[in-house]
Motif scaffolding. Structure first.
Motif, PDB file in Angstrom:
ATOM      1  N   SER A 145      29.194  39.178  24.963  1.00 29.93           N
ATOM      2  CA  SER A 145      30.495  39.835  24.933  1.00 29.93           C
ATOM      3  C   SER A 145      31.531  38.993  24.189  1.00 29.93           C
ATOM      4  O   SER A 145      31.713  37.807  24.480  1.00 29.93           O
ATOM      5  N   ASN A 146      32.182  39.609  23.206  1.00 25.91           N
ATOM      6  CA  ASN A 146      33.235  38.904  22.485  1.00 25.91           C
ATOM      7  C   ASN A 146      34.620  39.369  22.916  1.00 25.91           C
ATOM      8  O   ASN A 146      35.587  39.219  22.185  1.00 25.91           O
ATOM      9  N   PHE A 147      34.680  39.925  24.134  1.00 29.97           N
ATOM     10  CA  PHE A 147      35.954  40.336  24.699  1.00 29.97           C
ATOM     11  C   PHE A 147      36.122  39.749  26.097  1.00 29.97           C
ATOM     12  O   PHE A 147      35.146  39.385  26.762  1.00 29.97           O
ATOM     13  N   GLY A 148      37.346  39.675  26.520  1.00 32.47           N
ATOM     14  CA  GLY A 148      37.636  39.204  27.861  1.00 32.47           C
ATOM     15  C   GLY A 148      39.035  39.610  28.266  1.00 32.47           C
ATOM     16  O   GLY A 148      39.856  39.980  27.419  1.00 32.47           O
ATOM     17  N   ILE A 149      39.300  39.566  29.549  1.00 38.01           N
ATOM     18  CA  ILE A 149      40.642  39.834  30.052  1.00 38.01           C
ATOM     19  C   ILE A 149      41.291  38.493  30.373  1.00 38.01           C
ATOM     20  O   ILE A 149      40.786  37.728  31.212  1.00 38.01           O
ATOM     21  N   ALA A 150      42.376  38.208  29.693  1.00 34.67           N
ATOM     22  CA  ALA A 150      43.036  36.905  29.810  1.00 34.67           C
ATOM     23  C   ALA A 150      44.405  37.045  30.463  1.00 34.67           C
ATOM     24  O   ALA A 150      45.086  38.063  30.316  1.00 34.67           O
ATOM     25  N   VAL A 151      44.795  36.002  31.174  1.00 36.32           N
ATOM     26  CA  VAL A 151      46.125  35.909  31.780  1.00 36.32           C
ATOM     27  C   VAL A 151      46.727  34.575  31.362  1.00 36.32           C
ATOM     28  O   VAL A 151      45.999  33.651  30.957  1.00 36.32           O
ATOM     29  N   PRO A 152      48.053  34.426  31.425  1.00 34.12           N
ATOM     30  CA  PRO A 152      48.659  33.130  31.099  1.00 34.12           C
ATOM     31  C   PRO A 152      48.071  32.013  31.964  1.00 34.12           C
ATOM     32  O   PRO A 152      47.709  32.244  33.125  1.00 34.12           O
ATOM     33  N   GLN A 153      47.975  30.839  31.399  1.00 31.59           N
ATOM     34  CA  GLN A 153      47.380  29.703  32.098  1.00 31.59           C
ATOM     35  C   GLN A 153      48.031  29.456  33.451  1.00 31.59           C
ATOM     36  O   GLN A 153      47.364  29.106  34.431  1.00 31.59           O
ATOM     37  N   ASP A 154      49.334  29.665  33.536  1.00 32.12           N
ATOM     38  CA  ASP A 154      50.056  29.382  34.780  1.00 32.12           C
ATOM     39  C   ASP A 154      50.224  30.604  35.680  1.00 32.12           C
ATOM     40  O   ASP A 154      50.958  30.559  36.676  1.00 32.12           O
ATOM     41  N   SER A 155      49.542  31.706  35.355  1.00 34.68           N
ATOM     42  CA  SER A 155      49.641  32.912  36.174  1.00 34.68           C
ATOM     43  C   SER A 155      49.000  32.693  37.544  1.00 34.68           C
ATOM     44  O   SER A 155      48.019  31.961  37.691  1.00 34.68           O
TER      45      SER A 155
ATOM     46  N   TYR B 182      45.884  40.495  29.201  1.00 32.04           N
ATOM     47  CA  TYR B 182      45.651  40.958  27.836  1.00 32.04           C
ATOM     48  C   TYR B 182      44.144  41.055  27.597  1.00 32.04           C
ATOM     49  O   TYR B 182      43.406  40.095  27.859  1.00 32.04           O
ATOM     50  N   SER B 183      43.679  42.210  27.172  1.00 40.52           N
ATOM     51  CA  SER B 183      42.271  42.385  26.825  1.00 40.52           C
ATOM     52  C   SER B 183      42.107  41.942  25.382  1.00 40.52           C
ATOM     53  O   SER B 183      42.645  42.573  24.463  1.00 40.52           O
ATOM     54  N   SER B 184      41.380  40.865  25.187  1.00 41.55           N
ATOM     55  CA  SER B 184      41.363  40.236  23.881  1.00 41.55           C
ATOM     56  C   SER B 184      39.961  39.874  23.422  1.00 41.55           C
ATOM     57  O   SER B 184      39.050  39.698  24.228  1.00 41.55           O
ATOM     58  N   SER B 185      39.821  39.748  22.116  1.00 47.00           N
ATOM     59  CA  SER B 185      38.578  39.242  21.543  1.00 47.00           C
ATOM     60  C   SER B 185      38.626  37.726  21.570  1.00 47.00           C
ATOM     61  O   SER B 185      39.653  37.113  21.849  1.00 47.00           O
ATOM     62  N   THR B 186      37.492  37.116  21.251  1.00 46.15           N
ATOM     63  CA  THR B 186      37.445  35.659  21.153  1.00 46.15           C
ATOM     64  C   THR B 186      38.479  35.159  20.159  1.00 46.15           C
ATOM     65  O   THR B 186      39.169  34.159  20.405  1.00 46.15           O
ATOM     66  N   ALA B 187      38.630  35.874  19.044  1.00 44.44           N
ATOM     67  CA  ALA B 187      39.602  35.475  18.027  1.00 44.44           C
ATOM     68  C   ALA B 187      41.025  35.615  18.542  1.00 44.44           C
ATOM     69  O   ALA B 187      41.873  34.744  18.311  1.00 44.44           O
ATOM     70  N   ASP B 188      41.320  36.705  19.231  1.00 44.03           N
ATOM     71  CA  ASP B 188      42.668  36.913  19.754  1.00 44.03           C
ATOM     72  C   ASP B 188      43.068  35.804  20.714  1.00 44.03           C
ATOM     73  O   ASP B 188      44.206  35.307  20.695  1.00 44.03           O
ATOM     74  N   THR B 189      42.134  35.420  21.603  1.00 45.69           N
ATOM     75  CA  THR B 189      42.421  34.364  22.569  1.00 45.69           C
ATOM     76  C   THR B 189      42.701  33.048  21.857  1.00 45.69           C
ATOM     77  O   THR B 189      43.638  32.315  22.216  1.00 45.69           O
TER      78      THR B 189
ATOM     79  N   GLY C 274      50.623  28.653  21.065  1.00 42.28           N
ATOM     80  CA  GLY C 274      51.347  28.055  22.183  1.00 42.28           C
ATOM     81  C   GLY C 274      51.354  28.880  23.454  1.00 42.28           C
ATOM     82  O   GLY C 274      51.970  28.477  24.452  1.00 42.28           O
ATOM     83  N   MET C 275      50.692  30.059  23.440  1.00 43.79           N
ATOM     84  CA  MET C 275      50.588  30.877  24.643  1.00 43.79           C
ATOM     85  C   MET C 275      49.231  30.591  25.283  1.00 43.79           C
ATOM     86  O   MET C 275      48.238  31.250  25.011  1.00 43.79           O
ATOM     87  N   ALA C 276      49.188  29.562  26.130  1.00 45.73           N
ATOM     88  CA  ALA C 276      47.922  29.170  26.753  1.00 45.73           C
ATOM     89  C   ALA C 276      47.464  30.247  27.728  1.00 45.73           C
ATOM     90  O   ALA C 276      48.219  30.671  28.601  1.00 45.73           O
ATOM     91  N   VAL C 277      46.234  30.701  27.558  1.00 47.70           N
ATOM     92  CA  VAL C 277      45.680  31.744  28.424  1.00 47.70           C
ATOM     93  C   VAL C 277      44.319  31.307  28.949  1.00 47.70           C
ATOM     94  O   VAL C 277      43.679  30.414  28.396  1.00 47.70           O
ATOM     95  N   ARG C 278      43.882  31.957  30.016  1.00 50.13           N
ATOM     96  CA  ARG C 278      42.549  31.715  30.574  1.00 50.13           C
ATOM     97  C   ARG C 278      41.902  33.055  30.881  1.00 50.13           C
ATOM     98  O   ARG C 278      42.574  34.037  31.189  1.00 50.13           O
ATOM     99  N   ASP C 279      40.588  33.069  30.804  1.00 48.17           N
ATOM    100  CA  ASP C 279      39.797  34.288  30.961  1.00 48.17           C
ATOM    101  C   ASP C 279      39.449  34.498  32.430  1.00 48.17           C
ATOM    102  O   ASP C 279      38.952  33.585  33.094  1.00 48.17           O
ATOM    103  N   ILE C 280      39.704  35.696  32.948  1.00 49.57           N
ATOM    104  CA  ILE C 280      39.367  36.004  34.343  1.00 49.57           C
ATOM    105  C   ILE C 280      38.279  37.071  34.428  1.00 49.57           C
ATOM    106  O   ILE C 280      38.041  37.643  35.492  1.00 49.57           O
ATOM    107  N   THR C 281      37.594  37.339  33.321  1.00 46.63           N
ATOM    108  CA  THR C 281      36.543  38.354  33.315  1.00 46.63           C
ATOM    109  C   THR C 281      35.364  37.924  34.189  1.00 46.63           C
ATOM    110  O   THR C 281      34.888  36.797  34.056  1.00 46.63           O
TER     111      THR C 281
END
Length: 342
Positions: free
Chosen positions: A114-124, A188-195, A202-209
């Protein structure tokens, strides 16, 4: 500013030049064909650009023009309208299109993982997809593969769009960052590239998929059933060249040449060498077959069924397709791998 779509002008100009230079000596003998991709990134379609740069398409008598359009839905529209010969749509949009009578077929599993994931801000405070109930999930496009993937994940958590969560099309890169900062979206539902782009900006995100969704393969190469039936030599030629480009790019000994081909295909992506290299590593890792895969580009039938079940449950298609097996084939991946020698 780095976004998927601001690459377009430079990418198309470079690809056109590659086609002209690569086939200059025998231009009259080459067949012009068009490949459409759902974003302007050369890295996301790296086997195509490597196959162009290494001359594999030219060896097959093909001069490939790459066109970037917005999302898998647009890719499938271009294929069905006869505006392109091959494209790289996601499996969800392809099945949805087939349910509407669009006879498109996946012929090579590019994103085997899978090259997609659901990401949230690192500090969420959000730690799981279940905590997205009542929230808004941003997407890059309205009907791209990332939408189908996220709907699949949320359906797996027993949530449905409209009742339990909402999608909001916000774009990617800067607009996605702004949507997070303005509180418009919680995830945010994002691809590997989007993340990678979000983190780079500078928008640090982490994957919760949930980990089980990693086996849901992503975008692959598609063409129309009519093309397979009436122009099989073309599909076989494409498959040989594409598989050679893919295999060449997986060999670390070729890394310098690969990155040069990708920079030629999209100069803006190549401006930041460190970022280009990191993004290529991330995207390439998703194309390496899973342990139970037979070879490069191979599709597992059981995951197609899981994709279909998820689309039915999520309401994207009204019911199972009459013939799910007609949506994909492994025969051209077999041909491509034979050309590689695997």
């Amino acid at each position: 500013m780095i976004t998927r779509r601001t690459f377009a002008a430079a990418a198309l100009a470079s690809v056109s030049a590659l086609g002209l230079l690569g086939g200059a000596a025998t231009a009259q003998d080459l067949r012009d064909i068009t490949f459409v991709q759902p974003s302007p990134s050369a890295i996301n379609s790296f086997p195509v650009f490597v196959a162009i740069g290494e001359g594999y398409f030219e060896e097959e008598g093909l001069n490939v023009t790459v066109e970037a359009i917005n999302g898998s839905g647009a890719v499938l529209q271009a294929l069905s309208a006869g505006q392109a010969h091959f494209g790289r749509p996601g499996p969800g949009p392809l099945l949805a299109a087939r349910s509407r009578g669009v006879d498109a077929v996946h012929i090579y599993n590019v994103a085997a993982r899978s090259n997609f994931g659901i990401a949230v801000p690192q500090d969420s405070e959000i730690q799981s997809v279940e905590e997205l109930k009542g929230k808004v999930i941003g997407t890059g496009t309205a009907d791209g593969a990332e939408v189908g993937f996220a709907r699949n994940v949320m359906t797996g958590a027993n949530m449905s769009e409209g009742a339990d969560f909402e999608f909001l099309t916000v774009g990617d890169g800067g607009p996605a960052t702004a949507a997070f900062m303005n509180g418009e979206i919680a995830a945010y539902s994002s691809s590997t590239a989007d993340t990678a782009i979000l983190n780079q900006r500078g928008m640090a995100v982490r994957d919760i998929t949930p980990v089980e969704f990693g086996r849901f393969f992503g975008n692959g190469i598609a063409t129309m059933a009519e093309t397979i039936e009436n122009d099989r030599d073309l599909v076989e030629a494409w498959s040989r060249a594409f598989a050679k480009g893919h295999a060449f790019a997986l060999d670390d000994a070729n890394r310098e040449a690969v990155l040069a081909h990708l920079a030629a295909g999209n100069p803006q992506e190549g401006e930041d060498k460190e970022f280009q290299s990191a993004l290529f590593d991330a995207v390439r890792s998703k194309t390496i077959p899973t342990d139970d895969s037979k070879h490069l580009g191979w599709y597992p039938a059981e995951v197609w069924k899981e994709w279909e079940d998820a689309l039915v449950k999520g309401g994207e298609i009204s019911g199972p397709l009459d013939d799910l097996s007609a949506a994909w084939t492994n025969e051209f991946a077999e041909i491509g791998n034979a050309a590689v020698g695997e």
